[in-house]
Enzyme design. Structure first.
Site, short mmCIF file in Angstrom:
data_model
loop_
_atom_site.label_atom_id
_atom_site.label_comp_id
_atom_site.label_asym_id
_atom_site.label_seq_id
_atom_site.Cartn_x
_atom_site.Cartn_y
_atom_site.Cartn_z
N SER A 118 44.38 44.44 27.89
CA SER A 118 45.15 45.24 28.85
C SER A 118 45.56 44.37 30.02
O SER A 118 44.99 43.31 30.24
CB SER A 118 44.29 46.39 29.38
OG SER A 118 43.41 45.90 30.40
N ASP A 119 46.54 44.83 30.75
CA ASP A 119 46.82 44.18 32.02
C ASP A 119 45.75 44.65 33.01
O ASP A 119 44.99 45.59 32.75
CB ASP A 119 48.24 44.52 32.50
CG ASP A 119 48.78 43.45 33.42
OD1 ASP A 119 50.00 43.26 33.47
OD2 ASP A 119 47.97 42.78 34.09
N SER A 120 45.72 43.97 34.15
CA SER A 120 44.66 44.21 35.13
C SER A 120 44.70 45.66 35.62
O SER A 120 45.70 46.10 36.18
CB SER A 120 44.87 43.27 36.31
OG SER A 120 43.74 43.27 37.11
N ASN A 121 43.63 46.40 35.32
CA ASN A 121 43.54 47.77 35.83
C ASN A 121 44.34 48.77 35.00
O ASN A 121 44.34 49.96 35.27
CB ASN A 121 44.11 47.81 37.27
CG ASN A 121 43.18 48.57 38.21
OD1 ASN A 121 41.96 48.52 38.09
ND2 ASN A 121 43.78 49.31 39.11
N ALA A 122 45.05 48.30 33.97
CA ALA A 122 46.02 49.17 33.30
C ALA A 122 45.36 50.31 32.56
O ALA A 122 45.93 51.41 32.47
CB ALA A 122 46.89 48.35 32.35
#
Ligand code: GLC
Length: 708
Positions: free
Chosen positions: A251-255
């Site tokens: 995932s992207d950061s925090n996604a």
């Protein structure tokens, strides 16, 4: 492995959780609530600073983990690790895949020595809207250029064997259509037809997967109502079923956590279920998998085989990198120091900066003579060392060569006056530096205006609604040119800027984007003719932000405005601006004089199993050796769905010596003519095609051919 140990492999945290070390923040963080005992299960680390930090964390982990499973260390190494070369948008401008390969190979040697196992690159988001701050990370507005540069980067990053510690694993991002964020505002929603996605936005990701990229990162944005990370159409139907991607998805950061913010997950467990079932193997910087996966398995909503499959993909990647044999992959502070920022690497960065700087305008003022005695450097970038651009990884401003330093290096005996004249801050109105600037311009033999937008105005989270030169830079340019006509400007930018006013004022303009560690030396070489500009515009430069998105490969309309003089009211036009950009895709000048003498087709008709050979003859009628980007465009005149008025179908950057004539040969085959029709079938259709060599909106030689 216990369930906890398996789930730990699916979570990535930053170094702060493992050792008392410094951390670069690349996004907002939730409070994670992960208990201390669980940390030894974590499978990967986001953004360790260098080899020393990786060794501290990895050694501690290997001592504590009963399974002795090494952690993966991943980092954003986007355009250099310590030796920083031009931003990817500039590399797109180089139109030189070999140069991009050389830069990337250099970059990953440094990164691997620095303890990096995976880089979150290449970023190949197709982008048409210059308001979006992350256009600096793309190679521009053409699907072919983006695809070629993305695939080249994958091969250069990964090499032939991931055990080779001169290579690391790549992670293509951000699937999908992040660059189409509405209104150019980062993270904003994306609504788009499947046909448009497949025609323009998906090809570059596919090219990277076909090139063998080992990881993939979905995008933050919702795509047609569902955030990519939970979007079964893009993450399963396209990525897994159609493209056959079997690598690791992160995932992207925090996604994952942001699925709650998007409003499609009521809580962490729901977010975990959506993301995991969407195919996301590793959750970056949030702990929804920690909170929810165990329960989901106990409830039978996720079965153990699915969890095991995700863990296996991650362990296979670790194994392919040789981490089980050597958890440190031969990285060390000593090796890192020895490999980084060498003269050889600096030379690569300098050549890259030279070959990705576009000569936008030149009335003959450039190149300046090296015999000039008094040079005035005027503008906020005159001695700035903040010229690496966003995502500069371990690059350091103080290791960059400013323009002032570059010109002093080239012309040690010249008298150089440096005046900032004004600020590049958004909204600045301070003209108190104008008087001294005008005086410096008047007293000089040659004036170099050093203008642009600060590097913090592009990159992630940095969109702009006004994409002009910030502050009073245009006003500064006007008074300096009035004081001395022998003036040229160099522009620093992370996106196409609306340079119309400067274009009307300044005799010559070089656009260097953000050139990196060797920027000043490269610009000096270009300004004084030691190097010959050869880059071309990778993304249209709007005349006005109101044109955004403006791009070359647009479809026709029923009422096209043929040119800037066609002012019939009932046409697709603006009352207060032309339709064409200020600088079109593929535009760029040289100190050479390239003449296109002929374009020959060996046949004018061909069937799907044949090819047409196109021979373009170019002569360098100038007095300087140079490189030309020969660009071949086509237009499908009549098709079952509306086609772009022009499409780049091939290009080649060639060196042509002064007085030399060269023939550049292209082949047209039926697959190059295919498109996604209204029913999303990927087809070609018989019929006539226009063909031209030149650059967007500017054909030099035209012809036609027919697919029968
Ligand atoms: C950022 C970016 C992504 C990057 C990741 C890790 O938010 O969107 O491109 O790779 O976080 O730093």
């Amino acid at each position: 492995m216990t369930v906890d140990e398996k789930i730990g492999q699916l979570i990535q945290l930053n170094p702060k959780f493992f050792a008392d070390v410094s951390v670069d923040v690349t996004g907002p963080w939730e409070s994670l609530g992960i208990d201390e005992g669980f940390l030894k299960n974590i499978g990967s680390v986001l953004g360790s600073r260098n080899a020393e930090e990786m060794l501290i964390i990895q050694k501690k982990h290997m001592a504590e983990d009963k399974n002795k499973i090494p952690m993966l260390f991943m980092k954003d190494v986007i355009h250099g690790y310590r030796t920083i070369y031009p931003i990817p948008l500039a590399l797109g401008a180089s139109f030189d895949p070999d140069l991009v390969c050389e830069c990337t190979q250099m970059e990953v040697k440094e990164a691997s020595a620095g303890g990096v196992h995976v880089t979150f690159a290449p970023m190949v988001d197709y982008a048409r809207d210059a308001r979006w701050g992350r256009v600096m990370e793309t190679c521009g507005e053409d699907p072919l250029l983006n695809s070629i540069m993305g695939a080249v980067q994958v091969k250069a990053i990964q090499g032939d064997d991931l055990r080779d510690t001169d290579h690391i694993a790549g992670c293509v991002k951000h699937l999908a259509a992040y660059g189409a964020a509405e209104a150019g505002r980062d993270y904003n929603t994306v609504e788009m037809s499947e046909r448009q996605l497949r025609e323009f936005y998906l090809p570059a990701y596919k090219a990277c997967i076909d090139a063998g990229v080992t990881m993939l990162m979905p995008s933050f944005n919702s795509l047609n109502g569902v955030p990519s990370i939970a979007n079964k159409w893009i993450m399963k139907t396209v990525l897994k079923d159609e493209w056959g991607f079997e690598g690791v998805v992160i995932s992207d950061s925090n996604a994952v956590g942001e699925l709650k913010t998007h409003g499609i997950a009521a809580d962490s467990k729901a977010a975990a279920e959506l993301a995991f079932k969407g195919g996301c193997d590793i959750e970056m910087m949030t702990a929804n998998y920690y909170v929810g996966l165990k329960e989901l398995i106990e409830e039978g909503k996720i079965d153990m085989a699915q969890l095991d499959a995700a863990v296996e993909r991650i362990l296979n990647l670790k194994e392919s990198l040789g981490l089980f044999e050597d958890p440190f992959r031969d990285a060390s502070p000593e090796k890192e120091t020895a490999v980084c920022l060498t003269d050889e690497h600096r030379a690569i960065a300098r050549r890259a900066a030279e070959d990705s700087t576009v000569l936008l305008k030149n009335d003959g003022t450039l190149p300046f003579s090296k015999d000039v005695k008094k040079i005035a450097l005027i503008g906020p970038f005159a001695e700035s060392k903040k010229i690496m651009g966003s995502w500069a990884c371990n690059g350091r401003d103080d290791e960059c060569v400013s323009i002032a330093e570059g010109i002093r290096n080239l012309l040690p005996n010249a008298e150089i006056t440096v005046v900032s004249g004004c600020s590049a801050e958004l909204g600045s109105t301070d003209t108190s530096g104008f008087d001294i600037a005008v005086q410096a311009a008047a007293d000089a033999d040659a004036v170099i205006l050093c203008l642009g937008e600060l590097s913090i105005y592009s990159g992630e989270g940095n969109s702009r609604v006004d994409i002009g030169l910030p502050g009073v830079q245009n006003e500064l340019a006007k008074i300096c040119v009035a004081a001395n006509k022998n003036t040229a400007a160099v522009i620093f930018n992370g996106r196409p800027l609306t340079l119309g006013e400067l274009d009307s004022i300044c005799p010559a303009i070089l656009d260097t984007f953000f050139p990196g560690s060797e920027g000043g030396n490269a610009i000096a070489n270009l300004m004084f003719g030691v190097a010959n500009p050869s880059a071309r515009v990778p993304m249209s430069f709007p005349r006005a932000v109101g044109q955004c998105p403006v791009y070359y490969n647009h479809p026709s309309t029923g009422r096209p405005k043929r040119n800037d003089f066609d002012n019939y009211r009932f046409k697709s036009r603006y009352l207060d601006c032309g339709n064409l950009p200020l600088y079109s895709f593929g535009h760029g000048l040289s100190y050479s004089d390239f003449r296109y003498e002929s374009m020959e087709l060996d046949k004018k008709q061909f069937t799907a199993d044949e090819k047409i050979t196109v021979t373009v003859t170019v002569r360098n009628a100038g007095e300087r050796d140079g490189k030309e980007v020969v660009q071949l465009y086509m237009h499908d005149l009549v098709a079952s769905s509306v086609r772009p008025v022009q499409q780049l179908i091939a290009f080649e950057k060639v060196e042509i010596a002064a007085g030399e004539t060269k023939q550049i040969v292209f082949e047209i085959t039926e697959p190059m003519l295919r498109f996604w029709d209204a029913d999303c079938n990927y087809i070609s259709e018989a019929g006539e095609f226009e063909l031209f060599v030149g650059y967007a909106d500017h054909p030099y030689i035209q012809d036609r051919f027919e697919l029968i």
